[in-house]
Design a protein around this motif. Structure first.
Motif, PDB file in Angstrom:
ATOM      1  N   PRO A 113       3.744  54.789  24.064  1.00  0.00           N
ATOM      2  CA  PRO A 113       4.561  54.596  22.862  1.00  0.00           C
ATOM      3  C   PRO A 113       3.807  53.765  21.827  1.00  0.00           C
ATOM      4  CG  PRO A 113       5.858  54.161  24.834  1.00  0.00           C
ATOM      5  CD  PRO A 113       4.428  54.317  25.270  1.00  0.00           C
ATOM      6  N   GLU A 114       3.981  54.122  20.571  1.00  0.00           N
ATOM      7  CA  GLU A 114       3.375  53.343  19.483  1.00  0.00           C
ATOM      8  C   GLU A 114       4.011  51.958  19.472  1.00  0.00           C
ATOM      9  OE1 GLU A 114       0.828  54.427  17.660  1.00  0.00           O
ATOM     10  OE2 GLU A 114       0.882  56.350  18.695  1.00  0.00           O
ATOM     11  N   ARG A 115       3.307  50.982  18.937  1.00  0.00           N
ATOM     12  CA  ARG A 115       3.812  49.603  18.936  1.00  0.00           C
ATOM     13  C   ARG A 115       5.169  49.483  18.258  1.00  0.00           C
ATOM     14  NH1 ARG A 115      -0.546  45.456  19.820  1.00  0.00           N
ATOM     15  NH2 ARG A 115       0.979  44.011  19.010  1.00  0.00           N
ATOM     16  N   SER A 116       5.419  50.334  17.261  1.00  0.00           N
ATOM     17  CA  SER A 116       6.688  50.279  16.527  1.00  0.00           C
ATOM     18  C   SER A 116       7.805  51.066  17.204  1.00  0.00           C
ATOM     19  CB  SER A 116       6.484  50.789  15.101  1.00  0.00           C
ATOM     20  OG  SER A 116       5.918  52.079  15.121  1.00  0.00           O
ATOM     21  N   GLN A 117       7.497  51.713  18.316  1.00  0.00           N
ATOM     22  CA  GLN A 117       8.515  52.463  19.069  1.00  0.00           C
ATOM     23  C   GLN A 117       9.130  51.587  20.151  1.00  0.00           C
ATOM     24  OE1 GLN A 117       5.939  56.148  20.027  1.00  0.00           O
ATOM     25  NE2 GLN A 117       8.059  56.825  20.244  1.00  0.00           N
ATOM     26  N   PRO A 118      10.323  51.967  20.641  1.00  0.00           N
ATOM     27  CA  PRO A 118      10.853  51.290  21.826  1.00  0.00           C
ATOM     28  C   PRO A 118       9.832  51.388  22.964  1.00  0.00           C
ATOM     29  CG  PRO A 118      12.538  52.689  20.854  1.00  0.00           C
ATOM     30  CD  PRO A 118      11.253  52.992  20.132  1.00  0.00           C
ATOM     31  N   LEU A 119       9.626  50.323  23.668  1.00  0.00           N
ATOM     32  CA  LEU A 119       8.703  50.177  24.794  1.00  0.00           C
ATOM     33  C   LEU A 119       7.236  50.116  24.377  1.00  0.00           C
ATOM     34  CD1 LEU A 119      10.381  52.537  27.434  1.00  0.00           C
ATOM     35  CD2 LEU A 119      10.738  50.098  27.079  1.00  0.00           C
ATOM     36  N   GLY A 120       6.947  50.172  23.089  1.00  0.00           N
ATOM     37  CA  GLY A 120       5.566  50.081  22.620  1.00  0.00           C
ATOM     38  C   GLY A 120       4.944  48.728  22.916  1.00  0.00           C
ATOM     39  N   ARG A 121       5.692  47.677  22.652  1.00  0.00           N
ATOM     40  CA  ARG A 121       5.194  46.328  22.919  1.00  0.00           C
ATOM     41  C   ARG A 121       4.972  46.131  24.426  1.00  0.00           C
ATOM     42  NH1 ARG A 121       9.356  43.317  22.240  1.00  0.00           N
ATOM     43  NH2 ARG A 121       9.362  42.297  24.216  1.00  0.00           N
ATOM     44  N   GLU A 122       5.912  46.627  25.221  1.00  0.00           N
ATOM     45  CA  GLU A 122       5.795  46.500  26.683  1.00  0.00           C
ATOM     46  C   GLU A 122       4.563  47.228  27.205  1.00  0.00           C
ATOM     47  OE1 GLU A 122      10.191  46.042  25.710  1.00  0.00           O
ATOM     48  OE2 GLU A 122       8.499  47.192  24.956  1.00  0.00           O
ATOM     49  N   ALA A 123       4.292  48.419  26.669  1.00  0.00           N
ATOM     50  CA  ALA A 123       3.116  49.184  27.094  1.00  0.00           C
ATOM     51  C   ALA A 123       1.833  48.428  26.768  1.00  0.00           C
ATOM     52  CB  ALA A 123       3.116  50.559  26.442  1.00  0.00           C
ATOM     53  N   THR A 124       1.791  47.843  25.578  1.00  0.00           N
ATOM     54  CA  THR A 124       0.624  47.066  25.154  1.00  0.00           C
ATOM     55  C   THR A 124       0.438  45.857  26.066  1.00  0.00           C
ATOM     56  OG1 THR A 124       0.991  47.751  22.865  1.00  0.00           O
ATOM     57  CG2 THR A 124      -0.415  45.814  23.210  1.00  0.00           C
ATOM     58  N   GLU A 125       1.523  45.144  26.320  1.00  0.00           N
ATOM     59  CA  GLU A 125       1.456  43.946  27.167  1.00  0.00           C
ATOM     60  C   GLU A 125       1.059  44.284  28.600  1.00  0.00           C
ATOM     61  OE1 GLU A 125       5.284  42.132  26.598  1.00  0.00           O
ATOM     62  OE2 GLU A 125       4.734  41.364  24.605  1.00  0.00           O
ATOM     63  N   HIS A 126       1.513  45.425  29.100  1.00  0.00           N
ATOM     64  CA  HIS A 126       1.149  45.813  30.463  1.00  0.00           C
ATOM     65  C   HIS A 126      -0.348  46.073  30.573  1.00  0.00           C
ATOM     66  CE1 HIS A 126       0.874  48.478  34.048  1.00  0.00           C
ATOM     67  NE2 HIS A 126       1.655  47.521  34.527  1.00  0.00           N
ATOM     68  N   LEU A 127      -0.902  46.794  29.600  1.00  0.00           N
ATOM     69  CA  LEU A 127      -2.342  47.049  29.609  1.00  0.00           C
ATOM     70  C   LEU A 127      -3.109  45.731  29.506  1.00  0.00           C
ATOM     71  CD1 LEU A 127      -4.667  49.057  29.686  1.00  0.00           C
ATOM     72  CD2 LEU A 127      -4.412  49.352  27.207  1.00  0.00           C
ATOM     73  N   GLN A 128      -2.637  44.832  28.650  1.00  0.00           N
ATOM     74  CA  GLN A 128      -3.273  43.516  28.515  1.00  0.00           C
ATOM     75  C   GLN A 128      -3.258  42.765  29.847  1.00  0.00           C
ATOM     76  OE1 GLN A 128      -4.791  41.900  25.697  1.00  0.00           O
ATOM     77  NE2 GLN A 128      -5.453  40.625  27.397  1.00  0.00           N
ATOM     78  N   SER A 129      -2.134  42.817  30.550  1.00  0.00           N
ATOM     79  CA  SER A 129      -2.044  42.091  31.821  1.00  0.00           C
ATOM     80  C   SER A 129      -2.978  42.685  32.876  1.00  0.00           C
ATOM     81  CB  SER A 129      -0.603  42.068  32.334  1.00  0.00           C
ATOM     82  OG  SER A 129      -0.210  43.338  32.815  1.00  0.00           O
ATOM     83  N   LEU A 130      -3.139  44.000  32.877  1.00  0.00           N
ATOM     84  CA  LEU A 130      -4.055  44.631  33.839  1.00  0.00           C
ATOM     85  C   LEU A 130      -5.489  44.178  33.600  1.00  0.00           C
ATOM     86  CD1 LEU A 130      -2.645  48.267  33.804  1.00  0.00           C
ATOM     87  CD2 LEU A 130      -2.516  46.651  35.719  1.00  0.00           C
TER      88      LEU A 130
END
Length: 139
Positions: free
Chosen positions: A29-46
């Protein structure tokens, strides 16, 4: 290292130059979409689990000049394919239009099936696919 969103990152290579990477076979999901921030944060945590050390298997360039790649982390004896981790956690969709170019196509398909079955992340609701979202923004 910078994480742009759930399927894109910029890494510093051993020669000091930067390389923009698009994860092969997935679309988050794009950052401006629902779950976009979560997807970004998950990749960062990995990536953070391995002190921002990744192994990049470059495959091709996309139309934006990014390197399309499979990206791995290694922690102890455990190797993770970040492309599959994003899918398995429900933080991305399989990008069927481009997944055939990925050497690990079958693990990517399996990872998405696991997230679908468990109704994780993007599979937990009726969300707009990122490719449809981008198309709607171009109109």
């Amino acid at each position: 290292m910078r994480i742009s969103d759930g399927d894109s990152l910029t890494v510093r290579q051993t020669d000091g130059s930067e390389l923009k990477i698009r994860l092969c076979g997935i679309d988050a999901p794009e950052r401006s979409q629902p779950l976009g921030r979560e997807a970004t944060e998950h990749l960062q945590s990995l990536v953070a689990q391995t002190d921002n050390q990744v192994q990049v298997v470059a495959l091709e360039k996309d139309r934006y000049g990014r390197t399309v790649a499979e990206v791995f982390t290694v922690l102890g004896n455990e190797e993770k394919l970040l492309n599959a981790e994003q899918l398995m956690s429900g933080n991305a969709y399989l990008y069927k239009e481009f997944v055939n170019n990925c050497p690990n196509k079958l693990p990517l398909e399996t990872a998405e099936a696991i997230a679908q079955e468990k109704r994780l992340g993007v599979w937990g609701g009726n969300y707009q696919k990122p490719w449809d979202y981008r198309r709607s923004k171009r109109k």
